[in-house]
Design an enzyme around this catalytic site. Sequence first.
Site, PDB file in Angstrom:
ATOM      1  CB  CYS A   1      24.708  20.035  87.307  1.00 18.84           C
ATOM      2  SG  CYS A   1      23.267  20.996  87.770  1.00 18.84           S
TER       3      CYS A   1
ATOM      4  CG  HIS B   1      24.789  19.817  82.863  1.00 18.94           C
ATOM      5  ND1 HIS B   1      23.661  19.131  83.250  1.00 18.94           N
ATOM      6  CD2 HIS B   1      24.790  20.997  83.553  1.00 18.94           C
ATOM      7  CE1 HIS B   1      23.015  19.866  84.145  1.00 18.94           C
ATOM      8  NE2 HIS B   1      23.670  20.996  84.342  1.00 18.94           N
TER       9      HIS B   1
ATOM     10  CG  ASN C   1      20.093  22.055  84.763  1.00 21.41           C
ATOM     11  OD1 ASN C   1      20.361  20.880  84.987  1.00 21.41           O
ATOM     12  ND2 ASN C   1      20.859  23.050  85.165  1.00 21.41           N
TER      13      ASN C   1
HETATM   14  O1  UT7 Z   1      23.407  23.308  85.921  1.00 25.85           O
HETATM   15  C1  UT7 Z   1      24.220  23.972  86.838  1.00 25.85           C
HETATM   16  C2  UT7 Z   1      24.884  25.119  86.232  1.00 25.85           C
HETATM   17  N1  UT7 Z   1      23.925  26.133  85.909  1.00 25.85           N
HETATM   18  C3  UT7 Z   1      24.143  26.874  84.861  1.00 25.85           C
HETATM   19  O2  UT7 Z   1      25.068  26.603  84.146  1.00 25.85           O
HETATM   20  C4  UT7 Z   1      23.244  28.068  84.629  1.00 25.85           C
HETATM   21  C5  UT7 Z   1      24.087  29.202  84.152  1.00 25.85           C
HETATM   22  N2  UT7 Z   1      23.391  30.443  83.963  1.00 25.85           N
HETATM   23  C6  UT7 Z   1      22.468  30.633  82.963  1.00 25.85           C
HETATM   24  O3  UT7 Z   1      22.124  29.716  82.263  1.00 25.85           O
HETATM   25  C7  UT7 Z   1      22.004  32.035  82.717  1.00 25.85           C
HETATM   26  O4  UT7 Z   1      22.787  32.940  83.452  1.00 25.85           O
HETATM   27  C8  UT7 Z   1      20.501  32.268  83.047  1.00 25.85           C
HETATM   28  C9  UT7 Z   1      19.643  31.571  82.023  1.00 25.85           C
HETATM   29  C10 UT7 Z   1      20.205  31.749  84.448  1.00 25.85           C
HETATM   30  C11 UT7 Z   1      20.178  33.759  82.993  1.00 25.85           C
HETATM   31  O5  UT7 Z   1      20.525  34.290  81.712  1.00 25.85           O
HETATM   32  P1  UT7 Z   1      21.411  35.614  81.613  1.00 25.85           P
HETATM   33  O6  UT7 Z   1      21.513  35.928  80.179  1.00 25.85           O
HETATM   34  O7  UT7 Z   1      22.687  35.396  82.365  1.00 25.85           O
HETATM   35  O8  UT7 Z   1      20.491  36.684  82.316  1.00 25.85           O
HETATM   36  P2  UT7 Z   1      20.802  37.582  83.615  1.00 25.85           P
HETATM   37  O9  UT7 Z   1      20.798  36.744  84.845  1.00 25.85           O
HETATM   38  O10 UT7 Z   1      22.004  38.429  83.337  1.00 25.85           O
HETATM   39  O11 UT7 Z   1      19.518  38.506  83.598  1.00 25.85           O
HETATM   40  C12 UT7 Z   1      19.250  39.395  82.522  1.00 25.85           C
HETATM   41  C13 UT7 Z   1      17.896  40.030  82.770  1.00 25.85           C
HETATM   42  C14 UT7 Z   1      17.751  40.598  84.163  1.00 25.85           C
HETATM   43  O12 UT7 Z   1      16.999  41.796  84.062  1.00 25.85           O
HETATM   44  P3  UT7 Z   1      17.737  43.228  84.062  1.00 25.85           P
HETATM   45  O13 UT7 Z   1      18.446  43.290  85.381  1.00 25.85           O
HETATM   46  O14 UT7 Z   1      18.658  43.218  82.895  1.00 25.85           O
HETATM   47  O15 UT7 Z   1      16.593  44.174  83.925  1.00 25.85           O
HETATM   48  C15 UT7 Z   1      16.903  39.565  84.882  1.00 25.85           C
HETATM   49  O16 UT7 Z   1      16.155  40.113  85.932  1.00 25.85           O
HETATM   50  O17 UT7 Z   1      16.868  39.057  82.620  1.00 25.85           O
HETATM   51  C16 UT7 Z   1      16.007  39.098  83.767  1.00 25.85           C
HETATM   52  N3  UT7 Z   1      15.465  37.762  83.978  1.00 25.85           N
HETATM   53  C17 UT7 Z   1      14.306  37.367  83.416  1.00 25.85           C
HETATM   54  N4  UT7 Z   1      13.449  37.969  82.593  1.00 25.85           N
HETATM   55  C18 UT7 Z   1      12.370  37.274  82.193  1.00 25.85           C
HETATM   56  C19 UT7 Z   1      15.967  36.756  84.728  1.00 25.85           C
HETATM   57  N5  UT7 Z   1      15.167  35.688  84.655  1.00 25.85           N
HETATM   58  C20 UT7 Z   1      14.136  36.031  83.850  1.00 25.85           C
HETATM   59  C21 UT7 Z   1      13.000  35.361  83.390  1.00 25.85           C
HETATM   60  N6  UT7 Z   1      12.152  36.005  82.563  1.00 25.85           N
HETATM   61  N7  UT7 Z   1      12.735  34.092  83.737  1.00 25.85           N
END
Ligand code: UT7
Length: 342
Positions: A118, A269, A299
Amino acid sequence: MRRLNRARITGTGSYLPERRLTNDDISKMVDTTDEWIRTRTGVCERRLAAEDELTSDLATHAARNAMEAAGVTAQQVDLVLVATTTPDMIFPSTASIVQKKLGANLSQGPAFDLQAVCSGFIYALSVADQFIATGAAKCALVIGAETFTRILDWTDRNTCVLFGDGAGAVVLQPEPEGSERGILSTHLHADGDYVDLLKVPTGVSNNLKGGVNAAQAGEPPPPRQILGYTEMRGNEVFKKAVMGLGQLVDETLAANGLEKSDLDWLVPHQANMRIIKSTAKRLKMGLENVVVTVDRHGNTSAASVPLALDEAVRDGRIQPGHLVLMEAFGGGFTWGSALVRW
Ligand code: UT7
């Protein structure tokens, strides 16, 4: 480095494939909702390349756009740099393919790809800036282009909701002596301790099933197609991105003796609206001074910064004299910034 010239972005361009994929479309494929995707990422929809559209096609469209804006011909282009994580082939480089498609091969200047995921566009801009600064190039084409949706596992809700396809490009040329305009500085970083947090683990040299040993053992060759999908520990990437970008913007301003209040635009980004807001907050910038496309593009990896830049240049938000800060963070980890007096 002895700097003979300052490089200025003299034209921007971009290209988005036609097909749109909404959050509702994705919620029919994996267990997710429009509400979750919007609130956690800011993404509403993303574009998908057509089946016969390759990264080089997206890149070529964006490059033509940028060349037209700059008023340069293919024959003038003496450096083609493509930042991409999703090259058409293992080799030759996508840049070589784009050079041919544009007719820029007539100049026989160098063409190569750069892989920093990225952060790729910022890395490539920095490299091209140094070619211009030393006089090694007079007209550089810097492209960020991705068909990222091809390296997504469409059954993995953690990743498939985040990314999209697209391309953005700029033309860089030397600015006359004494001009205040152009790239003021670029700042690149990497920390390989984090290679496992964001990756597509399949590749070439780790494809150990092929090669001479298999042949000597009389085993059949492995399938010709190497397919790999993006794996991410999102939450850990998120925290590192917020911290790394916060420090990076401070570093960039300090290196130029400038204040947060001097900035006119942040072109970040487009990984996650929450990361963008946190960087804007650190800069004490209102969202009205931040170029946001994540809602419509998702993204697009190396394409995200030049896509956003082109949008804000074409709609007249970014004007000559404005101070523009671009930044990105991605796999590796890699991160980088470029400060530009437009
Ligand atoms: O471009 C390169 C760099 N990339 C980035 O900068 C991405 C950085 N990361 C992010 O943007 C975020 O971490 C995400 C958007 C990927 C995820 O958001 P988050 O607030 O960090 O969520 P999480 O991974 O902590 O997951 C929270 C919950 C989990 O469920 P439990 O374990 O709390 O029950 C996941 O399983 O959200 C769940 N989850 C979803 N739920 C519905 C993960 N993906 C989804 C989804 N729909 N698509």
